[in-house]
Design an enzyme around this catalytic site. Sequence first.
Site, PDB file in Angstrom:
ATOM      1  N   HIS A   1      23.187  12.929 -33.333  1.00 12.81           N
ATOM      2  CA  HIS A   1      22.143  13.228 -32.346  1.00 12.81           C
ATOM      3  C   HIS A   1      20.782  12.741 -32.855  1.00 12.81           C
ATOM      4  O   HIS A   1      19.983  12.195 -32.098  1.00 12.81           O
ATOM      5  CB  HIS A   1      22.057  14.737 -32.098  1.00 12.81           C
TER       6      HIS A   1
ATOM      7  N   MET B   1      24.450  18.771 -26.161  1.00 14.77           N
ATOM      8  CA  MET B   1      24.937  20.145 -26.007  1.00 14.77           C
ATOM      9  C   MET B   1      24.539  20.986 -27.221  1.00 14.77           C
ATOM     10  O   MET B   1      25.096  22.063 -27.453  1.00 14.77           O
ATOM     11  CB  MET B   1      26.446  20.150 -25.809  1.00 14.77           C
TER      12      MET B   1
HETATM   13  P1  AMP Z   1      27.078  16.119 -27.340  1.00 15.56           P
HETATM   14  O1  AMP Z   1      26.056  17.085 -27.874  1.00 15.56           O
HETATM   15  O2  AMP Z   1      28.355  16.117 -28.112  1.00 15.56           O
HETATM   16  O3  AMP Z   1      27.255  16.206 -25.847  1.00 15.56           O
HETATM   17  O4  AMP Z   1      26.468  14.669 -27.600  1.00 15.56           O
HETATM   18  C1  AMP Z   1      25.191  14.325 -27.135  1.00 15.56           C
HETATM   19  C2  AMP Z   1      25.009  12.846 -27.304  1.00 15.56           C
HETATM   20  O5  AMP Z   1      25.129  12.505 -28.684  1.00 15.56           O
HETATM   21  C3  AMP Z   1      26.069  12.030 -26.558  1.00 15.56           C
HETATM   22  O6  AMP Z   1      25.452  10.893 -25.983  1.00 15.56           O
HETATM   23  C4  AMP Z   1      27.032  11.666 -27.653  1.00 15.56           C
HETATM   24  O7  AMP Z   1      27.755  10.474 -27.399  1.00 15.56           O
HETATM   25  C5  AMP Z   1      26.082  11.469 -28.836  1.00 15.56           C
HETATM   26  N1  AMP Z   1      26.804  11.601 -30.094  1.00 15.56           N
HETATM   27  C6  AMP Z   1      27.658  12.576 -30.462  1.00 15.56           C
HETATM   28  N2  AMP Z   1      28.180  12.323 -31.690  1.00 15.56           N
HETATM   29  C7  AMP Z   1      27.630  11.154 -32.104  1.00 15.56           C
HETATM   30  C8  AMP Z   1      27.773  10.355 -33.283  1.00 15.56           C
HETATM   31  N3  AMP Z   1      28.577  10.701 -34.272  1.00 15.56           N
HETATM   32  N4  AMP Z   1      27.060   9.199 -33.362  1.00 15.56           N
HETATM   33  C9  AMP Z   1      26.245   8.828 -32.333  1.00 15.56           C
HETATM   34  N5  AMP Z   1      26.073   9.545 -31.212  1.00 15.56           N
HETATM   35  C10 AMP Z   1      26.756  10.694 -31.081  1.00 15.56           C
END
Ligand code: AMP
Length: 286
Positions: free
Chosen positions: A34, A27
Amino acid sequence: MEFVTQLGELRDRRAALPGAVGLVPTMGALHQGHAALVEQARRECAHVVVTIFVNPLQFGPSEDFTRYPRRMEEDRELLEGLGVDIVFAPEATEMFPQPPDIIVEPAVLGRYFEGERRPGHFRGVATVVLKLLNAVQPEHAYFGQKDAQQLAIIQRLALDLNIATKIHACATVREADGLALSSRNVYLSETERHAAPNLVAALREVVTRLGEGESDVTRVLAGARQRLAPLREDYLGVVDPAKFEPLRTAPPGMSLVAVGAAFAGATRLIDNLTVQTPAEREMVKR
Ligand code: AMP
């Protein structure tokens, strides 16, 4: 790096990539968590596609959709530096020209924890992830263990709907004090930021006690709860990651996940840790 906003152009550019493609859906408001997903995809695939889409379908009416951080310029720069081939960043009208009539609805996996607190959230996630998988048709897709229930749902989505993409789980990236990186951490005031690692501290206590052979989950959670203040608990629980139903007793010799969500002021934090319960004969007698 190609920057694409239209589905038609995405399909054309993806079709022109000769080798295996790894997809990293996000997102935006990207951070090192990420970046770790992208780096893993980069190592394992010939090409990497990252999507940046703040999906309106997965936000409830009282949630932070409009104020969710958006930092497209910084995100593009970071992804360029990581060697990404295509960034797909559609407008909401490109992904949802009309409200969808056909949606993907997780059942048991989306019933408790995040699914209970955020009605409709996982329907929004599963529907948009399926759309992104269909649009990109990647050989591999990468998701963070940080969102463990989402990960379980996506793994099951792939299984139940015969999606050929291999789903990879990536370890949670944390700050030095243990706080899991999250785009929402920018909402935290200095005091809230200071208290935020209490969530992982509570989860670590669950891991320690279950790891020592304690099997009464209710008692373990009551102890762990003490560590949260001044955070406000939303939930703490222990689950079999294949089911995501709250357990009262931890079965021996199982790989379980301790899950938690808590509020630091108005900001909701979520986190989880994996715990291996000892085999019966190794259990500590209490
Ligand atoms: P988001 O942008 O929050 O929807 O996250 C995108 C992807 O990044 C999802 O698969 C999340 O689980 C992963 N993600 C978010 N925060 C972390 C983190 N601290 N460590 C590893 N992966 C993450």
